[in-house]
Scaffold this active site. Structure first.
Site, PDB file in Angstrom:
ATOM      1  N   ASP A  15      14.614  -4.106  11.480  1.00  0.00           N
ATOM      2  CA  ASP A  15      14.693  -2.661  11.609  1.00  0.00           C
ATOM      3  C   ASP A  15      16.039  -2.374  12.253  1.00  0.00           C
ATOM      4  O   ASP A  15      16.333  -2.899  13.337  1.00  0.00           O
ATOM      5  CB  ASP A  15      13.542  -2.157  12.482  1.00  0.00           C
ATOM      6  CG  ASP A  15      13.464  -0.637  12.483  1.00  0.00           C
ATOM      7  OD1 ASP A  15      14.513   0.013  12.695  1.00  0.00           O
ATOM      8  OD2 ASP A  15      12.363  -0.105  12.275  1.00  0.00           O
ATOM      9  N   PHE A  21       0.841  -1.200   0.000  1.00  0.00           N
ATOM     10  CA  PHE A  21       0.000   0.000   0.000  1.00  0.00           C
ATOM     11  C   PHE A  21       0.867   1.237   0.000  1.00  0.00           C
ATOM     12  O   PHE A  21       1.792   1.356   0.814  1.00  0.00           O
ATOM     13  CB  PHE A  21      -0.931   0.024   1.230  1.00  0.00           C
ATOM     14  CG  PHE A  21      -2.039  -0.985   1.124  1.00  0.00           C
ATOM     15  CD1 PHE A  21      -1.779  -2.340   1.287  1.00  0.00           C
ATOM     16  CD2 PHE A  21      -3.337  -0.583   0.830  1.00  0.00           C
ATOM     17  CE1 PHE A  21      -2.786  -3.283   1.154  1.00  0.00           C
ATOM     18  CE2 PHE A  21      -4.358  -1.523   0.704  1.00  0.00           C
ATOM     19  CZ  PHE A  21      -4.081  -2.866   0.860  1.00  0.00           C
ATOM     20  N   ALA A  22       0.575   2.156  -0.921  1.00  0.00           N
ATOM     21  CA  ALA A  22       1.279   3.434  -0.979  1.00  0.00           C
ATOM     22  C   ALA A  22       0.217   4.513  -1.030  1.00  0.00           C
ATOM     23  O   ALA A  22      -0.185   4.974  -2.106  1.00  0.00           O
ATOM     24  CB  ALA A  22       2.192   3.481  -2.194  1.00  0.00           C
ATOM     25  N   ILE A  23      -0.261   4.876   0.151  1.00  0.00           N
ATOM     26  CA  ILE A  23      -1.358   5.835   0.281  1.00  0.00           C
ATOM     27  C   ILE A  23      -0.765   7.176   0.716  1.00  0.00           C
ATOM     28  O   ILE A  23       0.095   7.213   1.597  1.00  0.00           O
ATOM     29  CB  ILE A  23      -2.385   5.337   1.334  1.00  0.00           C
ATOM     30  CG1 ILE A  23      -2.856   3.903   1.039  1.00  0.00           C
ATOM     31  CG2 ILE A  23      -3.547   6.321   1.462  1.00  0.00           C
ATOM     32  CD1 ILE A  23      -3.831   3.742  -0.091  1.00  0.00           C
ATOM     33  N   TYR A  45       3.115   8.076   1.314  1.00  0.00           N
ATOM     34  CA  TYR A  45       3.905   6.845   1.288  1.00  0.00           C
ATOM     35  C   TYR A  45       4.238   6.376  -0.128  1.00  0.00           C
ATOM     36  O   TYR A  45       4.959   5.391  -0.290  1.00  0.00           O
ATOM     37  CB  TYR A  45       3.198   5.738   2.085  1.00  0.00           C
ATOM     38  CG  TYR A  45       3.465   5.806   3.585  1.00  0.00           C
ATOM     39  CD1 TYR A  45       3.208   6.956   4.311  1.00  0.00           C
ATOM     40  CD2 TYR A  45       3.984   4.710   4.270  1.00  0.00           C
ATOM     41  CE1 TYR A  45       3.443   7.019   5.683  1.00  0.00           C
ATOM     42  CE2 TYR A  45       4.223   4.757   5.642  1.00  0.00           C
ATOM     43  CZ  TYR A  45       3.958   5.918   6.345  1.00  0.00           C
ATOM     44  OH  TYR A  45       4.197   5.959   7.692  1.00  0.00           O
ATOM     45  N   ASP A  85       7.322   0.828   3.501  1.00  0.00           N
ATOM     46  CA  ASP A  85       8.446   1.657   3.970  1.00  0.00           C
ATOM     47  C   ASP A  85       9.644   0.762   4.283  1.00  0.00           C
ATOM     48  O   ASP A  85      10.180   0.764   5.383  1.00  0.00           O
ATOM     49  CB  ASP A  85       8.031   2.487   5.194  1.00  0.00           C
ATOM     50  CG  ASP A  85       7.508   1.647   6.341  1.00  0.00           C
ATOM     51  OD1 ASP A  85       7.080   0.496   6.093  1.00  0.00           O
ATOM     52  OD2 ASP A  85       7.539   2.137   7.486  1.00  0.00           O
ATOM     53  N   THR A 105       2.753  -6.988  23.037  1.00  0.00           N
ATOM     54  CA  THR A 105       1.785  -5.884  23.057  1.00  0.00           C
ATOM     55  C   THR A 105       0.450  -6.308  22.427  1.00  0.00           C
ATOM     56  O   THR A 105      -0.106  -5.605  21.587  1.00  0.00           O
ATOM     57  CB  THR A 105       2.359  -4.638  22.352  1.00  0.00           C
ATOM     58  OG1 THR A 105       2.777  -5.003  21.032  1.00  0.00           O
ATOM     59  CG2 THR A 105       3.551  -4.086  23.119  1.00  0.00           C
ATOM     60  N   GLU A 145      -2.425  -5.065  13.379  1.00  0.00           N
ATOM     61  CA  GLU A 145      -1.487  -6.027  13.984  1.00  0.00           C
ATOM     62  C   GLU A 145      -2.132  -6.792  15.151  1.00  0.00           C
ATOM     63  O   GLU A 145      -1.871  -7.981  15.348  1.00  0.00           O
ATOM     64  CB  GLU A 145      -0.231  -5.290  14.466  1.00  0.00           C
ATOM     65  CG  GLU A 145       0.857  -6.183  14.997  1.00  0.00           C
ATOM     66  CD  GLU A 145       2.151  -5.404  15.200  1.00  0.00           C
ATOM     67  OE1 GLU A 145       2.965  -5.351  14.254  1.00  0.00           O
ATOM     68  OE2 GLU A 145       2.338  -4.824  16.300  1.00  0.00           O
ATOM     69  N   HIS A 196       7.849 -10.468  14.918  1.00  0.00           N
ATOM     70  CA  HIS A 196       8.126  -9.033  15.006  1.00  0.00           C
ATOM     71  C   HIS A 196       9.547  -8.840  15.545  1.00  0.00           C
ATOM     72  O   HIS A 196       9.913  -9.466  16.553  1.00  0.00           O
ATOM     73  CB  HIS A 196       7.102  -8.397  15.941  1.00  0.00           C
ATOM     74  CG  HIS A 196       7.117  -6.900  15.931  1.00  0.00           C
ATOM     75  ND1 HIS A 196       8.204  -6.174  16.362  1.00  0.00           N
ATOM     76  CD2 HIS A 196       6.185  -6.003  15.535  1.00  0.00           C
ATOM     77  CE1 HIS A 196       7.922  -4.884  16.242  1.00  0.00           C
ATOM     78  NE2 HIS A 196       6.711  -4.747  15.741  1.00  0.00           N
TER      79      HIS A 196
HETATM   80  C1  5GW Z   1       0.637   7.368   7.847  1.00  0.00           C
HETATM   81  C2  5GW Z   1       0.797   7.932   9.122  1.00  0.00           C
HETATM   82  C3  5GW Z   1       0.922   7.097  10.230  1.00  0.00           C
HETATM   83  C4  5GW Z   1       0.889   5.715  10.029  1.00  0.00           C
HETATM   84  C5  5GW Z   1       0.719   5.176   8.768  1.00  0.00           C
HETATM   85  C6  5GW Z   1       0.585   5.994   7.654  1.00  0.00           C
HETATM   86  C7  5GW Z   1       0.430   5.433   6.316  1.00  0.00           C
HETATM   87  C8  5GW Z   1       0.627   4.059   6.101  1.00  0.00           C
HETATM   88  C9  5GW Z   1       0.130   6.224   5.149  1.00  0.00           C
HETATM   89  O1  5GW Z   1      -0.103   7.447   5.200  1.00  0.00           O
HETATM   90  N1  5GW Z   1       0.103   5.638   3.913  1.00  0.00           N
HETATM   91  C10 5GW Z   1       0.318   4.296   3.770  1.00  0.00           C
HETATM   92  O2  5GW Z   1       0.306   3.808   2.617  1.00  0.00           O
HETATM   93  N2  5GW Z   1       0.544   3.502   4.855  1.00  0.00           N
HETATM   94  C11 5GW Z   1       0.708   2.046   4.644  1.00  0.00           C
HETATM   95  O3  5GW Z   1       0.554   1.359   5.873  1.00  0.00           O
HETATM   96  C12 5GW Z   1       2.104   1.756   4.139  1.00  0.00           C
HETATM   97  O4  5GW Z   1       2.073   0.619   3.309  1.00  0.00           O
HETATM   98  C13 5GW Z   1       2.846   1.462   5.429  1.00  0.00           C
HETATM   99  O5  5GW Z   1       4.039   0.731   5.232  1.00  0.00           O
HETATM  100  C14 5GW Z   1       1.781   0.704   6.207  1.00  0.00           C
HETATM  101  C15 5GW Z   1       1.972   0.680   7.724  1.00  0.00           C
HETATM  102  O6  5GW Z   1       2.286   1.977   8.234  1.00  0.00           O
HETATM  103  P1  5GW Z   1       3.746   2.279   8.788  1.00  0.00           P
HETATM  104  O7  5GW Z   1       4.746   1.644   7.883  1.00  0.00           O
HETATM  105  O8  5GW Z   1       3.892   3.748   8.974  1.00  0.00           O
HETATM  106  O9  5GW Z   1       3.761   1.550  10.190  1.00  0.00           O
HETATM  107  P2  5GW Z   1       5.072   1.128  11.048  1.00  0.00           P
HETATM  108  O10 5GW Z   1       4.545   0.380  12.234  1.00  0.00           O
HETATM  109  O11 5GW Z   1       5.944   0.270  10.199  1.00  0.00           O
HETATM  110  O12 5GW Z   1       5.792   2.421  11.419  1.00  0.00           O
HETATM  111 MN    MN Z   2       6.262   0.141   8.175  1.00  0.00          MN
END
Ligand code: 5GW
Ligand code: MN
Length: 298
Positions: free
Chosen positions: A256, A51-53, A56, A143, A175, A233, A163
């Protein structure tokens, strides 16, 4: 030609198999040539969903470029890119047998919703499309970058990934959702592992079941005015408690570099790209809990 005895392909420093006889995939425990031959024989097709929203989309280029170097090289791969900004995604040309499929989807306002709704969208596309196009799905965060081989050794009916923050933690540190009001609730004396929300997969019918369950439990919680502590999760961990994965990926597959690297971690195959939380995430997220505290402060 390879040959093996009961003393090869073993690891004595890590758990290689769960108490329900699901393999845990670590470097040194499998022969990739044997597995590649098996999966080529079956002409396996793999879908990698990502997902690339909103902002991202910036992660996509590196994600795909590194996947071309390391992800299922030599096999058929469809990249399923779910995005609200299809125009931001340039033309990506790939060799025969591999392609990018852009799926335009709505973007949700709250980041929690952006993350959780992945389950619903993977479910819907599994039924409509993926079932006709691929045999297995691999569902990951965007990411990230690939930095070592990720091959067919990960594939199985339904798999989860340990994890990287909890592989050595005791159960009481996991958690999991601990409020009984949530459908994601896990009692203190239950739970096998802490699985990461950002890496699961399996056959298309199994991924359909998993995502359908997680989405429905999330909707039930929403009706009751509660949201699980770690969003998708938490629901994933609940699912895997009562529907055990048939294979588990070690943290080699989801790392990470903010964590110290233990001796037994021989490879880092898929590594988080550091993100500037203030820039990449909207301002509201900064004041939201608990994710704004960051993954190292759980
Ligand atoms: C934006 C702000 C906070 C948290 C998530 C987002 C976000 C996530 C976004 O704006 N757009 C998006 O496509 N995502 C998708 O959700 C990405 O594929 C992202 O890798 C996934 C999970 O969010 P992450 O990567 O920020 O979560 P963590 O736990 O890896 O930091
Ligand atoms: Mn992530």
């Amino acid at each position: 030609m390879y040959s093996s005895t009961i003393l090869s392909y073993r690891r004595t420093d890590v758990l290689m198999v769960t108490p329900w006889f699901a393999p845990i995939v670590w470097d040194g425990t499998y022969n990739i040539d044997i597995l590649n031959a098996q999966f080529h024989q079956r002409n396996v097709r793999v879908g990698l969903t990502v997902f690339a929203i909103k902002k991202y989309t910036v992660f996509l280029q590196r994600f795909i470029e590194t996947a071309e170097k390391f992800f299922m090289v030599g096999h058929k791969v469809n990249y399923y890119v779910f995005t609200d900004r299809p125009n931001d995604i340039g033309n990506i040309s790939l060799p025969e047998g591999r392609k990018v499929v852009i799926l335009e989807v709505p973007s949700y306002k709250r980041w929690q919703e952006v993350s959780m709704r992945r389950m619903e969208m993977i479910r819907d596309y599994s039924q409509q499309r993926f079932i006709h196009e691929v045999d297995f799905l691999v569902c990951v965060d965007v990411d990230m970058r690939f930095s070592d081989e990720v091959g067919v050794e990960i594939l199985g009916d339904v798999f989860g990934t340990l994890h990287p923050g909890f592989y050595a933690a005791s159960r009481d540190r996991f958690t999991y959702e601990r409020r009984k009001q949530s459908t994601a609730y896990i009692p203190p004396d239950e739970g096998d592992f802490y699985y990461a929300g950002g890496y699961f997969g399996g056959t298309v019918p199994e991924v359909y079941k998993l995502t359908n369950y997680c989405h429905n439990e999330m909707l039930t919680d929403k009706r009751n005015g509660i949201e699980a502590i770690w969003h998708d999760e938490s629901y994933l961990n609940k699912y895997f408690l009562y529907h055990k994965p048939t294979k588990i990926l070690s943290p080699e597959y989801l790392w990470d570099n903010g964590y110290a690297v233990p001796q037994f971690l021989k490879r880092r195959r898929f590594v988080a790209v550091p993100k500037n939380h203030n820039e990449i995430r909207n301002k509201r997220a900064l004041n939201d809990s608990p994710k704004s505290r960051g993954k190292f402060h759980r």
